[in-house]
Write a protein that holds these residues in place. Sequence first.
Motif, PDB file in Angstrom:
ATOM      1  N   MET A 158     -61.814  39.093  42.092  1.00  0.00           N
ATOM      2  CA  MET A 158     -60.649  39.878  41.226  1.00  0.00           C
ATOM      3  C   MET A 158     -59.843  40.796  42.298  1.00  0.00           C
ATOM      4  N   LEU A 159     -58.808  40.367  42.546  1.00  0.00           N
ATOM      5  CA  LEU A 159     -57.720  41.324  43.030  1.00  0.00           C
ATOM      6  C   LEU A 159     -57.626  42.941  42.303  1.00  0.00           C
ATOM      7  N   ARG A 160     -57.719  43.838  43.180  1.00  0.00           N
ATOM      8  CA  ARG A 160     -57.800  45.126  42.670  1.00  0.00           C
ATOM      9  C   ARG A 160     -56.449  45.735  43.546  1.00  0.00           C
ATOM     10  N   TYR A 172     -51.240  40.060  37.555  1.00  0.00           N
ATOM     11  CA  TYR A 172     -50.539  39.150  38.485  1.00  0.00           C
ATOM     12  C   TYR A 172     -50.932  39.689  39.754  1.00  0.00           C
ATOM     13  N   ALA A 173     -51.237  38.632  40.689  1.00  0.00           N
ATOM     14  CA  ALA A 173     -51.593  38.830  42.099  1.00  0.00           C
ATOM     15  C   ALA A 173     -50.204  38.492  42.959  1.00  0.00           C
ATOM     16  N   GLU A 184     -62.510  42.655  44.499  1.00  0.00           N
ATOM     17  CA  GLU A 184     -63.712  42.892  44.050  1.00  0.00           C
ATOM     18  C   GLU A 184     -64.479  41.806  43.101  1.00  0.00           C
ATOM     19  N   GLU A 185     -65.632  41.785  43.569  1.00  0.00           N
ATOM     20  CA  GLU A 185     -66.353  40.517  42.762  1.00  0.00           C
ATOM     21  C   GLU A 185     -66.679  40.798  41.378  1.00  0.00           C
ATOM     22  N   GLU A 186     -66.435  39.920  40.820  1.00  0.00           N
ATOM     23  CA  GLU A 186     -66.690  39.973  39.058  1.00  0.00           C
ATOM     24  C   GLU A 186     -68.155  40.054  38.754  1.00  0.00           C
ATOM     25  N   SER A 187     -68.872  40.682  37.976  1.00  0.00           N
ATOM     26  CA  SER A 187     -70.097  40.761  37.670  1.00  0.00           C
ATOM     27  C   SER A 187     -70.443  39.743  36.683  1.00  0.00           C
TER      28      SER A 187
END
Length: 67
Positions: free
Chosen positions: A1-3, A39-40, A64-67
């Motif tokens: 996921m883009l933060r 939105y990325a 960020e990796e999704e859990s």
Amino acid sequence: MLRNRVREMRARHSLTQTELAQLVGATRQTIGMIEKGDYAPSVALALKIAHAFRENLEAIFWLEEES
């Protein structure tokens, strides 16, 4: 996921969503969606945002990796 830290950086630079959008050639709605994580942005838009804040891309956007 883009933060991202767009909202934080925008506040630090005393810019409204509209002002940032005008600086980077986007709409206010796009900036709002980026800030919410809905939105990325394209690489080009992300680079323009980083340039507007005079920061490295990685200082504003990261994966960020999704859990």
